[in-house]
Each structure stands twice: as structure tokens, then as C-alpha cells.
Design an enzyme around this catalytic site. Structure first.
Site, PDB file in Angstrom:
ATOM      1  N   ASP A   1       0.765  -1.246   0.000  1.00  0.00           N
ATOM      2  CA  ASP A   1       0.000   0.000   0.000  1.00  0.00           C
ATOM      3  C   ASP A   1       0.796   1.296   0.000  1.00  0.00           C
ATOM      4  O   ASP A   1       0.554   2.169  -0.812  1.00  0.00           O
ATOM      5  CB  ASP A   1      -0.956   0.023   1.202  1.00  0.00           C
ATOM      6  CG  ASP A   1      -1.826  -1.224   1.286  1.00  0.00           C
ATOM      7  OD1 ASP A   1      -1.613  -2.160   0.498  1.00  0.00           O
ATOM      8  OD2 ASP A   1      -2.719  -1.267   2.138  1.00  0.00           O
TER       9      ASP A   1
ATOM     10  N   GLU B   1       1.377  -9.556  11.307  1.00  0.00           N
ATOM     11  CA  GLU B   1       1.158  -9.079   9.933  1.00  0.00           C
ATOM     12  C   GLU B   1       2.495  -8.835   9.250  1.00  0.00           C
ATOM     13  O   GLU B   1       2.689  -9.177   8.088  1.00  0.00           O
ATOM     14  CB  GLU B   1       0.334  -7.782   9.994  1.00  0.00           C
ATOM     15  CG  GLU B   1      -0.107  -7.249   8.643  1.00  0.00           C
ATOM     16  CD  GLU B   1      -0.992  -6.008   8.777  1.00  0.00           C
ATOM     17  OE1 GLU B   1      -1.129  -5.472   9.909  1.00  0.00           O
ATOM     18  OE2 GLU B   1      -1.547  -5.574   7.745  1.00  0.00           O
TER      19      GLU B   1
HETATM   20  C1  GLC Z   1      -3.018  -4.465   3.576  1.00  0.00           C
HETATM   21  C2  GLC Z   1      -1.849  -5.015   2.785  1.00  0.00           C
HETATM   22  C3  GLC Z   1      -2.374  -5.871   1.648  1.00  0.00           C
HETATM   23  C4  GLC Z   1      -3.286  -6.948   2.208  1.00  0.00           C
HETATM   24  C5  GLC Z   1      -4.365  -6.390   3.127  1.00  0.00           C
HETATM   25  C6  GLC Z   1      -5.109  -7.461   3.880  1.00  0.00           C
HETATM   26  O1  GLC Z   1      -3.793  -3.603   2.819  1.00  0.00           O
HETATM   27  O2  GLC Z   1      -1.034  -4.011   2.310  1.00  0.00           O
HETATM   28  O3  GLC Z   1      -1.329  -6.438   0.922  1.00  0.00           O
HETATM   29  O4  GLC Z   1      -3.856  -7.671   1.175  1.00  0.00           O
HETATM   30  O5  GLC Z   1      -3.798  -5.515   4.057  1.00  0.00           O
HETATM   31  O6  GLC Z   1      -4.223  -8.267   4.622  1.00  0.00           O
END
Ligand code: GLC
Length: 426
Positions: free
Chosen positions: A163, A393
Site C-alpha cells: 500500500d 502481519e
Molecule cells: C493491507 C496489505 C495488503 C493486504 C491487506 C489485507 O492492505 O497491504 O497487501 O492484502 O492488508 O491483509
């Protein structure tokens, strides 16, 4: 923590985050079905229950649009804990979905599921999924590859799955945020703001959602008119590999027409991807389609060329030199951003932290390209990070601390599928 305990913990996380046919990345921060998360998660489920693994992908494709587009979120149920929710996207679909996509890892996941089971038993599953995946890949070729060279354009930083990577900073300056209006972020209710994208990033994310909505989510127009259009090195490499994996599935099914189409697309991309090579930096970098400018930034995605099966001795050497340098700067590989980049921040999301899924892609790619010691180094670091830090995460590459959301589905999946155990990467 001992291996058995970690295995058990990872299984518990997948089972707890299972909402009946699909898995949420994390119950609080990400309470819906995410596109590439589900594809990774299916690999974790494959170690427990192969039927359930196929189901994860089948449920994901239940959110596919007629035109082949596969959204990045399927909102099976609404949840006030996330912004922007289905009412903001307003794509008018059933089930409700977002209007942007994510890196196409699903074909590669299905390829792995197919290889893991009895082909006779799963043939019908594959026959049903194959045309849907092919349609999504065609959509990329038709809508997101403007020069027809096998590249993949993203129209929102979220589409990259990385992101707030600094690759998007310069291109995102073209996004007008003056009319965004008031809104309330929910991510910072759950997590410390220092670990998340900034307010300016969020204003831009939201402005792009408003732009797509103003075009009625007409994907063709968005592909041509969006103020943010960047060839993402990550999506491009992942798509290239996904096309190779899909080709193998086409061959297994005897789909000769599709196989020829895929072969041509792969050959085209082998040449086209050179456009991303930045000779001065010595790496593959994302590039702004509107200005032609290279991000000139080394990120974890720069190393995905090995995974994509792109080979070039001189370029590979330069990439490995970067890896060597980076390994001398942080304790754990692979940071999402070059630690020598002035924007490096070891806990801020995609501006430094290590992510298990990218480590899996880069690590297995390096091993497959014959760079076993690097592949194993990345896998060993991932194992250590998860073993000490938990199934977070993402992780701080300097201290190894787990950061962001805890009990994360794709981290648990990567533990079960790849990071655990002593046997080298297949
Ligand atoms: C965030 C991450 C993305 C992922 C999402 C859900 O937006 O950057 O890669 O898919 O979270 O885990």
C-alpha cells in the site's frame, strides 16, 4: 517456541479466521475476504484440508465481475470496523465488492493445489476455475497493459498489495485530494498510527475510490483516465509467473488454444519487463505510465524477477549485490524497502518491515533460479521471525519484533506451507 506448538498455533489461526468458505486476514483490522490473502491462505489450508483449500479460491472467484475483473475485497458481511466499506465503494455488485484488484497470485496457488492432490479427484474443481482465472488474466492484458508489452498497470496503491511503498509517492502527487471531504479512518482505532500509512496517503486512497465511483467503476475508462497509473514491478512479476503456472494448468486440461495464448503473452512480457530495469539503480523498479519516470527505488518487489522466471546474468548479479548490501544493514531479510533509502522506516508498513508472503515469493524464486543459499537465508529468517515474534502481519527487520495485526492468516499460512521444517524449498 517449538515447531509443534507453532504448527498448532498456525492451524488455530486459520481455523479461527475461517468464516465458512473464506478466511479473513485478521478479524479486527481486515474483516472481509481479500484477494491475494485468500490465495496465500489456500496454501496453508492445503496442509490441513485440500478440499477447504480449493474452496477458499472458489469463494474468491464468486466475487468476479462479468468482464473478468477480480476485486481486491469481497464484502460477504458488512463490518463497521473497516473504512472504506461497501457503501463507500458502491460498486453495485452482488456480493458487494471493491472496485480495484490485487496481485494475481491465485493461478499460482491453484497450480500448487493441483500439484498437491490426486488429479482425478480435483479435475472438476480445476475445470471450473480455469476459465475464470484465464478471464482475469485476459482482463489484465486488455485493460491494464496499455502498450501491449506484458506489463501490469495499477490504478490505486492498494492494488499493489504494498500500500504505502515509496514507489507510489511521486505518481500519487497527481491525485487531487481537495474535494475528499471528512471521513473517519478505522485502521488507527485498532493499531498504532506510527505503523500505518499517513493521513496524506489515506486522503489519496480515498480520493481514488471517489474517482472510480464517479466513473461508475467503468474499468476501461479508469484504466485510461485515472490520475494514478503506474506499472507495478510486483504485480507485473507475479502476473508473469501466474501466466506460466496457468499455462501448465492449460496443458494439464488439454486447453491448447488457451495454452498458445498464454505462451504468447509470456514471451511478450519477457521482452517488455526490460522497460522496468533501471540501469543506474541496478534493479527492476516500478514506473509511472503518465510521466514515464522510474521510481528508482529498490524494494522487496525488485527481487521478484527470479520468481517470475526472468533471467539475465548481468542484471541478476546486480540484484544479488543489492541483496548482499541489504543483508549487511539489517538483521532479518527481506525488508520491504532498501534500508539505505532515506524513507526507510522499519515499522511503517511497506516502508521497511518484512512480510512473510513476499519472503516466500522472493525466497522460493531465488532457490528456483539456483541461488539456494539466498533462498534458504530468506526462509530461515522468516522462520526465526515467526518463531520469536508470533504470526504477525509484518516484522521489524532490525529487531525482529512482530508489528501490525497479530494472528494474521497469511503469516500462519506461510509458516505451514513454507517457512517451517528443515527440508529445503521444493
Ligand atoms: C493491507 C496489505 C495488503 C493486504 C491487506 C489485507 O492492505 O497491504 O497487501 O492484502 O492488508 O491483509
Amino acid at each position: 517456541m517449538k515447531q509443534d506448538r507453532l504448527d498448532e498455533r498456525a492451524r488455530e489461526i486459520l481455523i479461527r479466521n475461517d468464516r465458512g468458505g473464506y478466511t479473513v486476514p485478521n478479524g479486527r483490522v481486515y474483516p472481509f475476504q481479500w484477494n491475494w490473502d485468500s490465495a496465500f491462505v489456500s496454501l496453508g489450508f492445503a496442509t490441513l484440508d485440500l478440499d477447504r483449500a480449493w474452496r477458499e479460491i472458489e469463494t474468491l472467484f464468486a466475487g468476479q465481475w462479468q468482464e473478468g475483473f477480480l476485486p481486491h475485497i469481497i464484502f460477504w458481511h458488512d463490518d463497521a470496523g473497516y473504512f472504506p466499506g461497501p457503501a463507500i465503494w458502491a460498486t453495485g455488485r452482488n456480493p458487494p465488492t471493491s472496485g480495484i484488484t490485487q496481485p494475481p497470485f491465485a493461478a499460482s496457488a491453484v497450480h500448487a493445489l493441483w500439484k498437491a492432490g490426486d488429479p482425478q479427484r480435483y479435475r472438476t474443481n480445476l475445470e471450473k476455475l480455469f476459465p475464470k482465472i484465464l478471464a482475469w488474466h485476459r482482463w489484465f492484458a486488455q485493460i491494464r497493459d496499455p502498450s501491449g508489452e506484458g506489463l501490469a498497470v495499477i490504478v490505486h496503491p492498494w492494488e499493489s498489495g504494498r500500500d504505502n511503498s515509496p514507489e507510489w509517492d511521486a505518481p500519487a502527487q497527481k491525485i487531487d485530494t481537495s474535494a475528499v471531504g471528512p471521513y473517519e479512518r478505522r485502521d488507527t482505532h485498532h493499531l498504532d498510527a506510527s505503523m500505518r500509512p499517513t493521513q496524506l496517503d489515506y486522503d489519496r486512497y480515498y480520493a481514488l475510490v471517489q474517482f472510480g465511483r464517479s466513473l461508475g467503476w467503468n474499468q476501461r475508462r479508469i484504466g485510461q483516465e485515472n490520475p494514478f497509473r503506474v506499472v507495478d514491478v510486483g504485480t507485473t512479476m507475479i502476473l508473469q509467473r501466474a501466466n506460466r503456472d496457468l499455462l501448465q494448468l492449460a496443458e494439464a486440461l488439454g486447453e491448447t488454444g488457451a495454452a498458445n495464448e498464454l505462451r504468447q503473452r509470456i514471451a511478450k512480457a519477457e521482452r517488455g519487463i526490460s522497460w522496468l530495469w533501471n540501469e543506474q539503480v541496478g534493479a527492476y523498479c516500478s514506473r509511472d505510465v503518465i510521466t514515464g519516470e522510474s521510481s528508482a527505488t529498490v524494494t522487496s518487489a525488485s527481487f521478484l524477477s527470479f520468481y517470475a522466471g526472468i533471467r539475465d546474468e548481468a542484471r541478476d548479479r546486480r540484484l544479488l549485490q543489492h541483496l548482499e548490501r541489504i543483508a549487511g544493514r539489517v538483521k532479518y531479510l527481506l525488508p520491504s524497502l532498501d534500508p539505505d533509502d532515506p524513507g526507510f522506516d522499519p515499522v511503517r508498513y511497506w516502508r521497511g518491515p518484512v512480510w512473510a508472503v513476499v519472503n516466500f515469493l522472493v525466497g522460493s524464486g531465488l532457490s528456483a533460479a539456483g541461488h539456494h543459499s539466498w533462498g534458504e537465508r530468506i526462509r530461515g529468517d522468516t522462520r526465526e521471525l515467526i518463531g520469536q515474534g508470533g504470526m504477525y502481519e509484518y516484522f521489524c527487520p532490525v529487531t525482529g519484533r512482530g508489528v501490525g495485526g497479530d494472528d494474521f492468516s497469511w503469516t500462519a499460512a506461510m509458516w505451514l506451507h513454507w517457512a517451517r521444517g528443515d527440508s529445503p524449498t521444493p
